[in-house]
Scaffold this motif. Sequence first.
Motif, PDB file in Angstrom:
ATOM      1  N   TYR A 128      79.489  49.443   9.760  1.00 19.87           N
ATOM      2  CA  TYR A 128      78.680  50.389  10.824  1.00 19.87           C
ATOM      3  C   TYR A 128      78.137  51.494  10.569  1.00 19.87           C
ATOM      4  CZ  TYR A 128      80.968  46.554  13.844  1.00 19.87           C
ATOM      5  OH  TYR A 128      81.282  45.479  14.466  1.00 19.87           O
ATOM      6  N   ASP A 139      82.395  54.997   6.416  1.00 18.38           N
ATOM      7  CA  ASP A 139      81.912  53.928   5.729  1.00 18.38           C
ATOM      8  C   ASP A 139      81.267  54.200   4.548  1.00 18.38           C
ATOM      9  OD1 ASP A 139      82.925  52.010   7.711  1.00 18.38           O
ATOM     10  OD2 ASP A 139      81.154  52.568   9.395  1.00 18.38           O
ATOM     11  N   ILE A 152      73.432  47.779   7.994  1.00 18.38           N
ATOM     12  CA  ILE A 152      74.246  48.297   8.900  1.00 18.38           C
ATOM     13  C   ILE A 152      74.357  47.260  10.072  1.00 18.38           C
ATOM     14  CG2 ILE A 152      74.625  50.413  10.086  1.00 18.38           C
ATOM     15  CD1 ILE A 152      72.564  51.877   8.598  1.00 18.38           C
ATOM     16  N   LEU A 153      75.553  47.610  10.511  1.00 24.39           N
ATOM     17  CA  LEU A 153      75.971  46.588  11.810  1.00 24.39           C
ATOM     18  C   LEU A 153      75.524  47.470  13.044  1.00 24.39           C
ATOM     19  CD1 LEU A 153      79.490  45.238  10.882  1.00 24.39           C
ATOM     20  CD2 LEU A 153      77.221  43.906  11.027  1.00 24.39           C
ATOM     21  N   ASN A 155      75.871  48.834  16.843  1.00 23.63           N
ATOM     22  CA  ASN A 155      77.008  49.250  17.558  1.00 23.63           C
ATOM     23  C   ASN A 155      77.870  49.990  16.986  1.00 23.63           C
ATOM     24  OD1 ASN A 155      78.671  49.670  20.250  1.00 23.63           O
ATOM     25  ND2 ASN A 155      77.422  48.033  21.237  1.00 23.63           N
ATOM     26  N   ASP A 156      79.315  49.816  17.446  1.00 26.94           N
ATOM     27  CA  ASP A 156      80.414  50.641  16.747  1.00 26.94           C
ATOM     28  C   ASP A 156      81.446  49.650  16.967  1.00 26.94           C
ATOM     29  OD1 ASP A 156      81.290  50.957  19.492  1.00 26.94           O
ATOM     30  OD2 ASP A 156      80.690  53.077  19.417  1.00 26.94           O
ATOM     31  N   PRO A 157      82.354  49.646  15.937  1.00 25.87           N
ATOM     32  CA  PRO A 157      83.702  48.674  15.613  1.00 25.87           C
ATOM     33  C   PRO A 157      84.221  48.263  16.861  1.00 25.87           C
ATOM     34  CG  PRO A 157      83.773  50.490  14.025  1.00 25.87           C
ATOM     35  CD  PRO A 157      82.759  51.097  15.135  1.00 25.87           C
ATOM     36  N   TYR A 159      83.089  47.386  20.020  1.00 32.16           N
ATOM     37  CA  TYR A 159      82.012  46.990  21.183  1.00 32.16           C
ATOM     38  C   TYR A 159      82.590  45.584  21.847  1.00 32.16           C
ATOM     39  CZ  TYR A 159      80.352  43.107  18.504  1.00 32.16           C
ATOM     40  OH  TYR A 159      80.071  41.912  17.648  1.00 32.16           O
ATOM     41  N   GLY A 177      77.373  54.346  17.780  1.00 35.00           N
ATOM     42  CA  GLY A 177      76.924  52.995  17.948  1.00 35.00           C
ATOM     43  C   GLY A 177      75.359  52.785  18.170  1.00 35.00           C
ATOM     44  N   LYS A 182      72.729  55.826  13.144  1.00 34.32           N
ATOM     45  CA  LYS A 182      72.704  54.992  12.101  1.00 34.32           C
ATOM     46  C   LYS A 182      71.698  55.475  11.091  1.00 34.32           C
ATOM     47  CE  LYS A 182      75.112  51.609  14.574  1.00 34.32           C
ATOM     48  NZ  LYS A 182      76.399  51.461  13.889  1.00 34.32           N
ATOM     49  N   SER A 257      81.678  41.365   8.900  1.00 32.87           N
ATOM     50  CA  SER A 257      81.526  42.139  10.116  1.00 32.87           C
ATOM     51  C   SER A 257      83.270  42.505  10.587  1.00 32.87           C
ATOM     52  CB  SER A 257      80.870  41.361  11.046  1.00 32.87           C
ATOM     53  OG  SER A 257      79.429  41.298  10.725  1.00 32.87           O
ATOM     54  N   LYS A 261      85.401  46.259  10.820  1.00 32.99           N
ATOM     55  CA  LYS A 261      86.097  46.665  12.339  1.00 32.99           C
ATOM     56  C   LYS A 261      87.363  47.521  11.853  1.00 32.99           C
ATOM     57  CE  LYS A 261      84.304  43.055  14.922  1.00 32.99           C
ATOM     58  NZ  LYS A 261      83.108  43.934  16.004  1.00 32.99           N
TER      59      LYS A 261
END
Length: 548
Positions: A128, A139, A152-153, A155-157, A159, A177, A182, A257, A261
Motif C-alpha cells: 500500500y 512498506d 502500489i495498491l 486505498n489502505d489495508p 478498506y 489511502g 502514495k 495483496s 494487508k
Amino acid sequence: MPKGTALPPPEMQAEKAPDISVPLMKEVTKTLASDAFEGRAPSTAVEPKVLDYIIAQFKAAGLQPGNHGQWLQPVPTVEITATDPTALTVQGKGTSQSFAFGNDYVAASYRVTPQTRVKDSPLVFVGYGIDAPELGWNDYAGLDMKGKTAVILVNDPDYANSDESGLFKGRRMTYYGRWTYKFEEAARHGATAALIIHDTFPAAYGWNVVNSSWTGAQYYVQSADDGASQTMANGWVQKPVAEAILKAAGQDLASLSAAAKQKGFKAVPLGLSVSFGFDNEIRKSASNNVVGILPGKTRPDEYVLYSGHWDHLGHCTPDKTGDGICNGAVDNATGVAALAALAKANAEAGPADRSQVFLAVTLEESGLLGSEYYAANPIFPLDHTVGGVNMDALLPAPRSRSYAMTGGDKSDLTSLFRDALSDEGLKEVPEDHAERGGYYRSDHFSFAKRGVPMFSVDRSTDLFDGGTAAGDTIAQDYVDNHYHAPSDEYSPDWNWDGIVEDVTLFYRLGRDLADSTFWPNWHKDDEFRAVRDKTCAAATGGCHVDHP
C-alpha cells in the motif's frame, strides 16, 4: 502534545450566533453565479472582476486587508499537459509486454520539464506504499528506491472491513489511502516513478474517472525546485495490466495483496523493468487568494480560519440548451456568500479574543491549489493558527435534524462540535460514504496535513420537513443533474433554511474557538498528530494557553 488542554476549558462559554444575513448571502451567491462572472475560472480575464467583488464584500462586512495591508495573496501555478505518450513497456525474465496509454495506463509528471522519460526502471511491489511511524507500519522498510518504480495498491489495508475496526480505521479511508499521499511518499523514498493499481471498489470510482482526470492539463503550485524533489512520473495501471505484469514476474496479485494487508509486509522486487514517457507542454500563470482579517482584542497573534473557494470551472461543455457556462452557484458561490455573512456577523458581535482570518481561496477545482499555496506559504504562522472551519457547496434545502464530522472523530475539535450540536438541539450522525475519503478532498485538508485541526461538517439529509426521503431526493438531484454542470445556477426559489442552519453552526464553531484559550490537537493515533506536535515543539510563542 503541545502545551494546552485535551478538552475545551470549562470556562469556555457558548457564543450565541447573531442573525445570519440571508439577503447578503442571496445577493453574493446570485452575483457570483451570474453569467457576467463566466463561471469564475482562475487565471482568466474575468478573475479581476471576481476578486474586486469579493474584496468589496469583505470591506463592507468590516474586514481589514489580511496580507500585510493587501487583500490578495498571489498563487503562482504551472499547467503541464502530457503529449505524445509512449506505450508502457515491461521487460525481464524472458518476457516483453506493451500497454497502451489511456486504455491500459495513464501518467503525468509533477516536474516542470519539457520531456519525461522513465527508462529500464526496476519494478518493486511496495504493497500500500505507506510509511506511518505512529502505527508502526512501513512498506518501504529497508528499501533503496533510487532509480526504481513503485507499484502500489489503492486505498489502505483495512478498506474491505464493513466497519471502522482495524489499524487504518477499516472502511473509513485515511490519508494513507489517498493517491496523492502514495505519490508523495514514493518521492520521499527516492523513487523514480510510482504506479498505482486501479481497482474500482477500493478506489470508489471507475477507470473512466482516472482516464479523464489524468489526460489533459494538470495544475500544480509552482515550487522553488520546479518539482525536482518529486518522482519523475506518477500514474495508474488497470488491474488486469497489473495482474499480467505480476504473472510475468512469477507473482500473483491476489496473493501479494493479501500479504500486503499484514503488518510487517516486506516489499517485493519483481525482477522486471519498466519504460514509458511523454513530452510536456508547460504554461505558467498566477491566480489569487483573497485574505481578510478581524484582529483579536486580547490575543491578536493567535488565528482562527474561515475558508471557502471562490473558483469554479468557467466555460465548459454546453448542455442540451446550449448553455456553456458552469456557474457554480452551489459549488461554491454559497461558500463565499457564507464567508461574507460570517465576516459581517463577527464584526457586528465585536472583536473576538483571537484574530479571525477569512480566506477566499482559488484553484480548488484544480486540486486545492490556492489553499495548498497558503498553507505552504502562510501569512499567519501555522504554529499560531489554532484551527478553522472550511465551507464548500452549501446545498439549498430545508433544515436538517443532524450533522456529521467529515473524517470522523480525528481531533479535540469533536468536543466543540458535539457541544454546539447539543446547544442547537441537533444530533450527530456518522459521515456518509466514509470509504470515499471526503475529508481529504477539500481545502481544509491543505491545513490539516500540516497539522492545523480543521472543521469540515456536513448537514445530513434527515430533514425536519420531509425526513431522509425528501433530503436524499434533493441531494441526489444535485449530484445527478447539477454538480459541475451549467445548471448549477442560482434560483430565487431556493430554500435557504438549511444554509442558514449551516452558517449559524459555522459561526458557533469558529467563534467559540476564537474566544477561548483552547489549543486543540489531533488524537494520538491520527495521521496528522506527529506534524502538529513537531510544529508546536519547535514553536516560539505558538501552540500555548499560558494566558491569564
